[in-house]
Design a protein around this motif. Structure first.
Motif, PDB file in Angstrom:
ATOM      1  N   LEU A   1       0.820  -1.203   0.000  1.00 35.32           N
ATOM      2  CA  LEU A   1       0.000   0.000   0.000  1.00 35.32           C
ATOM      3  C   LEU A   1       0.858   1.259   0.000  1.00 35.32           C
ATOM      4  CD1 LEU A   1      -2.849   1.216   0.181  1.00 35.32           C
ATOM      5  CD2 LEU A   1      -2.678   1.029   2.662  1.00 35.32           C
ATOM      6  N   LEU A   2       1.823   1.324   0.895  1.00 33.90           N
ATOM      7  CA  LEU A   2       2.642   2.522   1.028  1.00 33.90           C
ATOM      8  C   LEU A   2       3.671   2.652  -0.099  1.00 33.90           C
ATOM      9  CD1 LEU A   2       3.213   2.532   4.893  1.00 33.90           C
ATOM     10  CD2 LEU A   2       1.636   3.943   3.567  1.00 33.90           C
ATOM     11  N   LYS A   3       4.215   1.532  -0.547  1.00 31.42           N
ATOM     12  CA  LYS A   3       5.203   1.588  -1.636  1.00 31.42           C
ATOM     13  C   LYS A   3       4.566   1.972  -2.964  1.00 31.42           C
ATOM     14  CE  LYS A   3       9.160   0.046   0.244  1.00 31.42           C
ATOM     15  NZ  LYS A   3      10.520   0.599   0.052  1.00 31.42           N
ATOM     16  N   SER A   4       3.259   1.780  -3.096  1.00 26.61           N
ATOM     17  CA  SER A   4       2.589   2.058  -4.363  1.00 26.61           C
ATOM     18  C   SER A   4       2.137   3.505  -4.501  1.00 26.61           C
ATOM     19  CB  SER A   4       1.376   1.129  -4.524  1.00 26.61           C
ATOM     20  OG  SER A   4       1.767  -0.224  -4.569  1.00 26.61           O
ATOM     21  N   LEU A   5       2.311   4.314  -3.469  1.00 23.25           N
ATOM     22  CA  LEU A   5       1.915   5.721  -3.567  1.00 23.25           C
ATOM     23  C   LEU A   5       2.783   6.444  -4.594  1.00 23.25           C
ATOM     24  CD1 LEU A   5       1.400   6.657   0.194  1.00 23.25           C
ATOM     25  CD2 LEU A   5      -0.355   6.164  -1.514  1.00 23.25           C
ATOM     26  N   PRO A   6       2.240   7.449  -5.256  1.00 22.06           N
ATOM     27  CA  PRO A   6       3.015   8.162  -6.275  1.00 22.06           C
ATOM     28  C   PRO A   6       3.874   9.270  -5.681  1.00 22.06           C
ATOM     29  CG  PRO A   6       0.789   9.018  -6.231  1.00 22.06           C
ATOM     30  CD  PRO A   6       0.832   7.909  -5.213  1.00 22.06           C
ATOM     31  N   LEU A   7       4.949   9.596  -6.352  1.00 18.72           N
ATOM     32  CA  LEU A   7       5.736  10.755  -5.978  1.00 18.72           C
ATOM     33  C   LEU A   7       4.894  12.019  -6.166  1.00 18.72           C
ATOM     34  CD1 LEU A   7       9.225  10.014  -7.556  1.00 18.72           C
ATOM     35  CD2 LEU A   7       8.656  10.037  -5.128  1.00 18.72           C
ATOM     36  N   GLY A   8       5.152  12.999  -5.335  1.00 16.76           N
ATOM     37  CA  GLY A   8       4.421  14.247  -5.437  1.00 16.76           C
ATOM     38  C   GLY A   8       3.239  14.351  -4.500  1.00 16.76           C
ATOM     39  N   CYS A   9       2.858  13.240  -3.878  1.00 17.12           N
ATOM     40  CA  CYS A   9       1.711  13.266  -2.977  1.00 17.12           C
ATOM     41  C   CYS A   9       2.168  13.488  -1.537  1.00 17.12           C
ATOM     42  CB  CYS A   9       0.907  11.966  -3.083  1.00 17.12           C
ATOM     43  SG  CYS A   9       1.696  10.529  -2.300  1.00 17.12           S
ATOM     44  N   TYR A  10       1.186  13.621  -0.639  1.00 17.93           N
ATOM     45  CA  TYR A  10       1.429  13.730   0.795  1.00 17.93           C
ATOM     46  C   TYR A  10       0.717  12.569   1.495  1.00 17.93           C
ATOM     47  CZ  TYR A  10       3.407  18.410   0.262  1.00 17.93           C
ATOM     48  OH  TYR A  10       4.208  19.467  -0.074  1.00 17.93           O
ATOM     49  N   PHE A  11       1.232  12.171   2.647  1.00 17.74           N
ATOM     50  CA  PHE A  11       0.626  11.046   3.345  1.00 17.74           C
ATOM     51  C   PHE A  11       0.778  11.210   4.852  1.00 17.74           C
ATOM     52  CE2 PHE A  11       4.958   9.807   3.746  1.00 17.74           C
ATOM     53  CZ  PHE A  11       5.033   8.856   4.755  1.00 17.74           C
ATOM     54  N   ASN A  12      -0.044  10.461   5.577  1.00 18.43           N
ATOM     55  CA  ASN A  12       0.068  10.382   7.031  1.00 18.43           C
ATOM     56  C   ASN A  12      -0.606   9.090   7.477  1.00 18.43           C
ATOM     57  OD1 ASN A  12       0.782  11.031   9.622  1.00 18.43           O
ATOM     58  ND2 ASN A  12      -0.401  12.926   9.740  1.00 18.43           N
ATOM     59  N   ILE A  13      -0.256   8.632   8.664  1.00 11.53           N
ATOM     60  CA  ILE A  13      -0.792   7.376   9.195  1.00 11.53           C
ATOM     61  C   ILE A  13      -1.294   7.611  10.612  1.00 11.53           C
ATOM     62  CG2 ILE A  13      -0.271   4.969   9.771  1.00 11.53           C
ATOM     63  CD1 ILE A  13       1.998   5.072   7.717  1.00 11.53           C
ATOM     64  N   TYR A  14      -2.506   7.149  10.885  1.00 14.00           N
ATOM     65  CA  TYR A  14      -3.089   7.210  12.220  1.00 14.00           C
ATOM     66  C   TYR A  14      -3.353   5.788  12.694  1.00 14.00           C
ATOM     67  CZ  TYR A  14      -4.062  12.221  11.583  1.00 14.00           C
ATOM     68  OH  TYR A  14      -3.949  13.579  11.385  1.00 14.00           O
ATOM     69  N   CYS A  15      -2.922   5.474  13.890  1.00 13.09           N
ATOM     70  CA  CYS A  15      -3.217   4.184  14.509  1.00 13.09           C
ATOM     71  C   CYS A  15      -4.232   4.436  15.611  1.00 13.09           C
ATOM     72  CB  CYS A  15      -1.953   3.537  15.054  1.00 13.09           C
ATOM     73  SG  CYS A  15      -0.667   3.292  13.796  1.00 13.09           S
ATOM     74  N   TYR A  16      -5.503   4.514  15.238  1.00 10.25           N
ATOM     75  CA  TYR A  16      -6.497   4.897  16.241  1.00 10.25           C
ATOM     76  C   TYR A  16      -6.668   3.757  17.241  1.00 10.25           C
ATOM     77  CZ  TYR A  16     -10.061   2.382  13.432  1.00 10.25           C
ATOM     78  OH  TYR A  16     -10.789   1.446  12.730  1.00 10.25           O
ATOM     79  N   GLY A  17      -6.777   4.151  18.469  1.00  9.73           N
ATOM     80  CA  GLY A  17      -6.687   3.222  19.581  1.00  9.73           C
ATOM     81  C   GLY A  17      -5.368   3.430  20.311  1.00  9.73           C
ATOM     82  N   ALA A  18      -4.330   3.776  19.545  1.00  6.49           N
ATOM     83  CA  ALA A  18      -3.033   4.085  20.145  1.00  6.49           C
ATOM     84  C   ALA A  18      -2.874   5.593  20.324  1.00  6.49           C
ATOM     85  CB  ALA A  18      -1.906   3.555  19.261  1.00  6.49           C
ATOM     86  N   MET A  19      -3.422   6.359  19.381  1.00  4.54           N
ATOM     87  CA  MET A  19      -3.278   7.803  19.429  1.00  4.54           C
ATOM     88  C   MET A  19      -4.368   8.400  18.553  1.00  4.54           C
ATOM     89  SD  MET A  19       0.118   7.897  17.021  1.00  4.54           S
ATOM     90  CE  MET A  19       0.769   6.402  17.778  1.00  4.54           C
ATOM     91  N   SER A  20      -4.784   9.593  18.892  1.00  4.04           N
ATOM     92  CA  SER A  20      -5.789  10.270  18.076  1.00  4.04           C
ATOM     93  C   SER A  20      -5.153  11.302  17.160  1.00  4.04           C
ATOM     94  CB  SER A  20      -6.830  10.964  18.964  1.00  4.04           C
ATOM     95  OG  SER A  20      -6.212  11.922  19.796  1.00  4.04           O
ATOM     96  N   VAL A  21      -3.826  11.367  17.193  1.00  4.86           N
ATOM     97  CA  VAL A  21      -3.101  12.246  16.279  1.00  4.86           C
ATOM     98  C   VAL A  21      -2.268  11.368  15.354  1.00  4.86           C
ATOM     99  CG1 VAL A  21      -3.031  14.168  17.879  1.00  4.86           C
ATOM    100  CG2 VAL A  21      -1.191  12.493  17.919  1.00  4.86           C
ATOM    101  N   GLY A  22      -1.818  11.941  14.238  1.00  2.09           N
ATOM    102  CA  GLY A  22      -1.083  11.161  13.273  1.00  2.09           C
ATOM    103  C   GLY A  22       0.348  10.898  13.679  1.00  2.09           C
ATOM    104  N   ILE A  23       0.981   9.992  12.959  1.00  2.93           N
ATOM    105  CA  ILE A  23       2.403   9.741  13.166  1.00  2.93           C
ATOM    106  C   ILE A  23       3.182  11.029  12.939  1.00  2.93           C
ATOM    107  CG2 ILE A  23       4.380   8.567  12.130  1.00  2.93           C
ATOM    108  CD1 ILE A  23       2.711   6.086  11.924  1.00  2.93           C
TER     109      ILE A  23
END
Length: 565
Positions: free
Chosen positions: A73-95
């Motif tokens: 999933l993460l390796k297939s993202l295109p260059l030029g984009c933005y991303f973030n990951i949230y692990c809800y249950g562990a934190m309500s804010v992003g990595i």
């Protein structure tokens, strides 16, 4: 009675269909977009993210365990984009505090911070996580898309539905469900935001499912959509429900705009609507004229379609218990338009003149308990004075009304920007209630796997882990291990014209993925596209020689068309 001016049925209505003609995007090229991933404990258990995966001293990441779903999933993202990951249950804010640019350094750091198991997760707080995301400013020119993984039905589903629907115009949601309990919520919210919902029936299907949805999410979109109106002095326009900020390829947006006020200059017979949006960095403008005079036969069908749309948007907030105002507004619209909602009901009055009608209505629609003292009458029971029941000629799909027909003008104007009649595809009907969903259709629709297999994913996941975010591979012992060829032999067979070992390594990797007896192409389509784009930007004139040497070394017969030659 004739509806008063200023009311939903009392002012003219314009029906607008937005369907921009959006060309296909070239796979593998830089692409804008903001991709946010919400991972719960179930996903992390399936993904098995290694706690110590990182690049050190220029050596590729060391991968321990099967974490192919998140990896692909993460390796297939295109260059030029933005991303973030949230692990809800562990934190309500992003990595990261907010989405970051998709680079090798940021991706490696993000993977390092993801909890390795569900033991570090607390109670699921999807609602808090969503609110944290919506409070983060959107990046200009980057359409926001959420990938949400749900193990079960959250206890605060009504509040979650209200929160997502409140921001429906600013993002799109893709849901991945691990239980049928959450199917209704996922399908309703995905359709409200123009995304998709998929049921993941087993661990081994997750990679297939997420890649299918990611390809859908990577379709190009018209961004920064806005409407402006030119009308005679004294008139103003209100777009009911707002205007979506993005429209994706093969999608359309149906809007209802109501005209308020009184024109000071009655000689002006036309208004002008201007549509503006950005497509691939270029600003696009379209204008269309529409008549201000009356159209239609006075049945107010367009108004009632607008009322239906407005009710659908109000119901999530009205049923979430967030306040009385949305519920009162829904009741008002329902009673005014004659369209039933969860807070109103049809009532049949049995008299000697209406026996037949009452029996038909009773079997046609189960009566619901009234929550107020007034009921909306069904259209097919509307009668004229002193006459028996007559069948209405109104043809408003899925809805009936008993409100007396007024004689105010209806403006129905369709705005369609497409290059062909097939460019606009109708979306499935929205689900206005979270209680009713065809789970059989939901599960069966999610079981299409294509040509992917568990073995193919297992075989190529190590090669995928070695790929850089720009699409290239480094010439290393790890790559030699995947290719099952000695590293010294790989270096010895490198073409004499090679100036960068990474070019030779990338050609070998793409050739290996396209071997005659393997079917990695669909599985690694996005990864391969990035690799070929990277190669064409550096050694396009020498790719034929590289390919010939790679086919000789790997014993394959990959065609030049794979490298766009």
């Amino acid at each position: 009675p004739i509806p008063p001016p200023g009311s939903l049925l009392g002012d003219p209505m314009v029906l607008v269909t937005l369907a921009p003609s959006i060309p296909e995007a070239v796979p593998g090229q830089c692409q804008s977009g903001e991709f946010i991933f919400l991972l719960d404990s179930t996903f992390l258990e399936h993904a098995q993210v290694p706690p110590q995966s990182r690049a050190q001293d220029g050596v590729e990441e060391q991968i321990d365990g099967k974490w192919d779903s998140l990896l692909f999933l993460l390796k297939s993202l295109p260059l030029g984009c933005y991303f973030n990951i949230y692990c809800y249950g562990a934190m309500s804010v992003g990595i990261y505090p907010q989405s970051v640019e998709y680079t090798q350094e940021n991706l490696t750091e993000a993977m390092r911070r993801i909890p390795s198991t569900s033991s570090s997760l607390g109670d699921t707080d999807l609602l808090g996580t969503l609110r944290s995301i919506y409070n983060t400013p959107r990046r200009r020119g980057h359409t926001r898309q959420l990938f949400i993984f749900m193990a079960g039905l959250p206890p605060d589903k009504e509040a979650i539905a209200a929160e997502v629907c409140r921001h429906r115009n600013s993002h799109r949601c893709f849901f991945f469900c691990f239980s049928e309990d959450s199917a209704a919520l996922a399908m309703a919210l995905a359709r409200e935001t123009g995304g998709e919902a998929t049921y993941v029936s087993s661990d081994n299907r997750m990679t297939v499912v997420v890649l299918k949805c990611l390809k859908q999410a990577l379709k190009p979109a018209a961004e920064g959509v806005s409407l402006s109106w030119t009308l005679p002095c004294g008139l103003e326009v209100e777009v009911l429900g707002g205007t979506p900020q993005s429209i994706f390829q093969d999608q359309h947006s149906l809007l209802y705009a109501q005209i308020h006020g009184h024109a000071q200059d009655t000689t002006v017979a036309k208004g002008v609507m201007t549509l503006q949006y950005s497509l691939d960095g270029q600003d696009v403008t379209h204008t269309i004229e529409f008549p201000l005079c009356s159209q239609g036969d006075g049945r107010l069908a367009g108004h009632r379609l607008a009322a239906r749309c407005l009710l659908k948007r109000l119901l999530p907030e009205a049923t979430s218990g967030s306040g009385d105002e949305p519920r009162h507004r829904a009741v008002e619209i329902s009673l005014t338009s004659g369209i039933i909602c969860p807070f109103t009901s049809y009532v049949g009055v049995r008299t000697s003149q209406r026996v037949t009608w009452y029996r038909v209505c009773e079997s046609w629609l189960a009566l619901r308990r009234l929550t107020n003292g007034i009921a909306a009458l069904p259209q097919r029971g509307a009668c004229s004075k002193g006459k028996g029941p007559k069948k209405s000629r109104d043809n408003v799909p899925g809805h009936c009304t008993g409100v007396e027909r007024g004689q105010l003008p209806v403006i129905l104007s369709t705005l369609l920007f497409t290059s062909s009649p097939t460019a606009c595809k109708l979306s499935p009907p929205s689900i206005s209630s979270l209680k009713y969903v065809d789970l059989t259709q939901f599960v069966l629709r999610s079981s299409i796997l294509g040509r992917w297999s568990i073995e193919a994913i297992a075989e190529c996941q190590e090669l995928v882990a070695l790929q850089n975010v720009d699409g290239s591979w480094a010439l290393s012992s790890g790559l030699a291990s995947v290719l099952e060829i000695d590293e010294a032999e790989i270096k010895g067979k490198m073409p004499g014209e090679a100036t960068e070992p990474s070019i030779w390594a990338t050609v070998l990797a793409v050739t290996w993925l396209n071997r005659n007896d393997k079917c990695y192409q669909d599985l690694c389509e996005l990864l391969e596209a990035k690799a070929v784009t990277w190669l064409c930007s550096r050694a396009v004139s020498q790719l034929d020689k590289y390919l010939e040497a790679a086919n000789t070394l790997l014993g394959s017969s990959v065609k030049p068309s794979v490298f766009r030659l």
